[in-house]
Design a protein around this motif. Structure first.
Motif, PDB file in Angstrom:
ATOM      1  N   GLN A  82       2.763 -27.705  45.847  1.00 26.12           N
ATOM      2  CA  GLN A  82       2.740 -28.391  44.489  1.00 26.12           C
ATOM      3  C   GLN A  82       2.071 -27.163  43.446  1.00 26.12           C
ATOM      4  OE1 GLN A  82       0.214 -31.587  45.339  1.00 26.12           O
ATOM      5  NE2 GLN A  82       1.837 -33.124  45.457  1.00 26.12           N
ATOM      6  N   VAL A  83       0.953 -26.339  43.933  1.00 33.81           N
ATOM      7  CA  VAL A  83       0.547 -25.571  43.031  1.00 33.81           C
ATOM      8  C   VAL A  83       1.615 -24.305  42.745  1.00 33.81           C
ATOM      9  CG1 VAL A  83      -0.944 -23.448  43.058  1.00 33.81           C
ATOM     10  CG2 VAL A  83      -1.926 -25.727  43.941  1.00 33.81           C
ATOM     11  N   VAL A  84       2.501 -23.889  43.707  1.00 39.85           N
ATOM     12  CA  VAL A  84       3.439 -22.925  43.597  1.00 39.85           C
ATOM     13  C   VAL A  84       4.493 -23.741  42.568  1.00 39.85           C
ATOM     14  CG1 VAL A  84       5.226 -21.576  44.706  1.00 39.85           C
ATOM     15  CG2 VAL A  84       2.909 -21.863  45.595  1.00 39.85           C
ATOM     16  N   CYS A  85       4.761 -24.857  42.814  1.00 36.88           N
ATOM     17  CA  CYS A  85       5.835 -25.471  41.919  1.00 36.88           C
ATOM     18  C   CYS A  85       5.262 -25.140  40.451  1.00 36.88           C
ATOM     19  CB  CYS A  85       6.055 -26.767  42.495  1.00 36.88           C
ATOM     20  SG  CYS A  85       7.221 -27.812  41.435  1.00 36.88           S
ATOM     21  N   VAL A  86       4.147 -25.662  40.156  1.00 38.86           N
ATOM     22  CA  VAL A  86       3.636 -25.899  38.925  1.00 38.86           C
ATOM     23  C   VAL A  86       3.937 -24.276  38.225  1.00 38.86           C
ATOM     24  CG1 VAL A  86       1.939 -26.268  37.101  1.00 38.86           C
ATOM     25  CG2 VAL A  86       2.549 -27.900  38.946  1.00 38.86           C
ATOM     26  N   ARG A  87       2.993 -23.380  39.131  1.00 41.46           N
ATOM     27  CA  ARG A  87       2.912 -22.077  38.666  1.00 41.46           C
ATOM     28  C   ARG A  87       4.407 -21.353  38.414  1.00 41.46           C
ATOM     29  NH1 ARG A  87       2.219 -18.088  43.313  1.00 41.46           N
ATOM     30  NH2 ARG A  87       4.395 -18.582  43.404  1.00 41.46           N
ATOM     31  N   ASP A  88       5.195 -21.699  39.016  1.00 40.33           N
ATOM     32  CA  ASP A  88       6.612 -21.193  38.863  1.00 40.33           C
ATOM     33  C   ASP A  88       7.243 -21.763  37.656  1.00 40.33           C
ATOM     34  OD1 ASP A  88       6.129 -19.835  41.326  1.00 40.33           O
ATOM     35  OD2 ASP A  88       7.696 -20.683  42.344  1.00 40.33           O
ATOM     36  N   ARG A  89       6.892 -23.068  37.255  1.00 39.07           N
ATOM     37  CA  ARG A  89       7.500 -23.586  36.251  1.00 39.07           C
ATOM     38  C   ARG A  89       6.947 -22.873  34.848  1.00 39.07           C
ATOM     39  NH1 ARG A  89       7.160 -28.927  37.391  1.00 39.07           N
ATOM     40  NH2 ARG A  89       5.102 -29.038  36.465  1.00 39.07           N
ATOM     41  N   VAL A  90       5.618 -22.839  35.017  1.00 39.78           N
ATOM     42  CA  VAL A  90       5.001 -22.116  33.792  1.00 39.78           C
ATOM     43  C   VAL A  90       5.580 -20.538  33.557  1.00 39.78           C
ATOM     44  CG1 VAL A  90       2.583 -21.289  33.009  1.00 39.78           C
ATOM     45  CG2 VAL A  90       2.984 -23.424  33.897  1.00 39.78           C
ATOM     46  N   HIS A  91       5.289 -20.188  34.782  1.00 42.12           N
ATOM     47  CA  HIS A  91       6.086 -18.595  34.624  1.00 42.12           C
ATOM     48  C   HIS A  91       7.500 -18.657  34.066  1.00 42.12           C
ATOM     49  CE1 HIS A  91       3.176 -16.254  37.854  1.00 42.12           C
ATOM     50  NE2 HIS A  91       2.642 -17.109  36.652  1.00 42.12           N
ATOM     51  N   ALA A  92       8.398 -19.495  34.454  1.00 42.71           N
ATOM     52  CA  ALA A  92       9.580 -19.655  34.076  1.00 42.71           C
ATOM     53  C   ALA A  92       9.717 -19.865  32.335  1.00 42.71           C
ATOM     54  CB  ALA A  92      10.738 -20.640  34.695  1.00 42.71           C
ATOM     55  N   SER A  93       8.611 -20.883  32.149  1.00 33.90           N
ATOM     56  CA  SER A  93       8.900 -21.079  30.883  1.00 33.90           C
ATOM     57  C   SER A  93       8.247 -20.141  29.816  1.00 33.90           C
ATOM     58  CB  SER A  93       7.957 -22.470  30.533  1.00 33.90           C
ATOM     59  OG  SER A  93       6.576 -22.259  30.585  1.00 33.90           O
ATOM     60  N   MET A  94       7.259 -19.141  30.401  1.00 33.53           N
ATOM     61  CA  MET A  94       6.687 -17.954  29.636  1.00 33.53           C
ATOM     62  C   MET A  94       7.682 -16.776  29.840  1.00 33.53           C
ATOM     63  SD  MET A  94       4.179 -19.503  28.201  1.00 33.53           S
ATOM     64  CE  MET A  94       3.482 -18.550  27.406  1.00 33.53           C
ATOM     65  N   SER A  95       8.738 -16.606  30.479  1.00 29.47           N
ATOM     66  CA  SER A  95       9.419 -15.494  30.597  1.00 29.47           C
ATOM     67  C   SER A  95       9.880 -14.855  29.459  1.00 29.47           C
ATOM     68  CB  SER A  95      10.699 -16.059  31.503  1.00 29.47           C
ATOM     69  OG  SER A  95      11.381 -14.706  31.546  1.00 29.47           O
ATOM     70  N   ASP A 118       4.334 -29.178  26.507  1.00 32.56           N
ATOM     71  CA  ASP A 118       4.744 -29.166  27.963  1.00 32.56           C
ATOM     72  C   ASP A 118       3.829 -28.194  28.909  1.00 32.56           C
ATOM     73  OD1 ASP A 118       7.289 -30.637  27.647  1.00 32.56           O
ATOM     74  OD2 ASP A 118       8.569 -28.868  27.379  1.00 32.56           O
ATOM     75  N   LEU A 119       3.072 -27.209  28.262  1.00 27.86           N
ATOM     76  CA  LEU A 119       2.236 -26.385  28.661  1.00 27.86           C
ATOM     77  C   LEU A 119       0.940 -27.242  28.980  1.00 27.86           C
ATOM     78  CD1 LEU A 119       2.888 -23.013  26.799  1.00 27.86           C
ATOM     79  CD2 LEU A 119       3.341 -23.521  29.024  1.00 27.86           C
ATOM     80  N   ARG A 120       0.505 -28.128  28.183  1.00 30.03           N
ATOM     81  CA  ARG A 120      -0.461 -28.856  28.150  1.00 30.03           C
ATOM     82  C   ARG A 120      -0.387 -29.775  29.572  1.00 30.03           C
ATOM     83  NH1 ARG A 120      -1.328 -28.635  22.740  1.00 30.03           N
ATOM     84  NH2 ARG A 120       0.031 -30.296  22.191  1.00 30.03           N
ATOM     85  N   TRP A 121       0.765 -30.316  29.714  1.00 35.02           N
ATOM     86  CA  TRP A 121       1.102 -31.122  30.918  1.00 35.02           C
ATOM     87  C   TRP A 121       0.871 -30.443  31.976  1.00 35.02           C
ATOM     88  CZ3 TRP A 121       0.907 -36.298  31.675  1.00 35.02           C
ATOM     89  CH2 TRP A 121       1.219 -37.005  30.464  1.00 35.02           C
TER      90      TRP A 121
END
Length: 147
Positions: A54-67, A79-82
């Motif tokens: 779960q940690v990896v999933c959220v981390r990867d989603r944040v990284h993708a959104s901040m690419s 979305d970043l707050r969520w």
């Protein structure tokens, strides 16, 4: 994919504590009578594998959104707050499982002190007899007190 096949941050500690690979430990637990500490450790490890995923999933989603190649117009503070809340929850779960697993590994007996067979407690047999019934003048008569 099964949690057995996922690696966790505490696999090395488990392998050192029990003297076998994680896959071998799960196989032992499935086919043999093993100590309670191993069952608990593997259960905690399974929970930890899910929490770390779960940690990896959220981390990867944040990284993708901040690419750096993403359009700045696509950024969403909401979305970043969520994601920050989800990451906080996932990390809290992971930290709890790590602490519980580390505590178990730290407090369990050394391998040479563990019983070969799990401890089995004899169930005590409780035998009790009812006290004798009070003697009365007439069988089945009930005395009542009248004012």
């Amino acid at each position: 994919m099964s949690v057995i096949d996922k690696s966790t941050s505490r696999d090395t500690a488990l392998e050192e504590a029990f003297g076998a690979s994680v896959a071998e430990l799960y196989a032992q637990a499935a086919h043999l009578e093993v100590c309670a500490a191993l069952h608990r450790a593997l259960e905690l490890r399974s929970f930890l594998a899910v929490a770390e995923e779960q940690v990896v999933c959220v981390r990867d989603r944040v990284h993708a959104s901040m690419s750096c190649d993403r359009d700045l117009g696509d950024l969403s503070a909401e979305d970043l707050r969520w994601d920050a809340q989800w990451l906080e929850a996932a990390l809290a779960g992971r930290d709890g499982y790590v602490a519980a697993l580390d505590d178990l590994l730290r407090t369990m007996p050394a391998p040479d002190q563990r019983p070969a067979q799990p401890v089995q407690f004899a169930q005590p047999k409780i035998t009790a007899t009812a006290p004798p019934a009070p003697a009365t003048g007439r069988a089945g008569a009930v005395r009542t007190h009248r004012p």
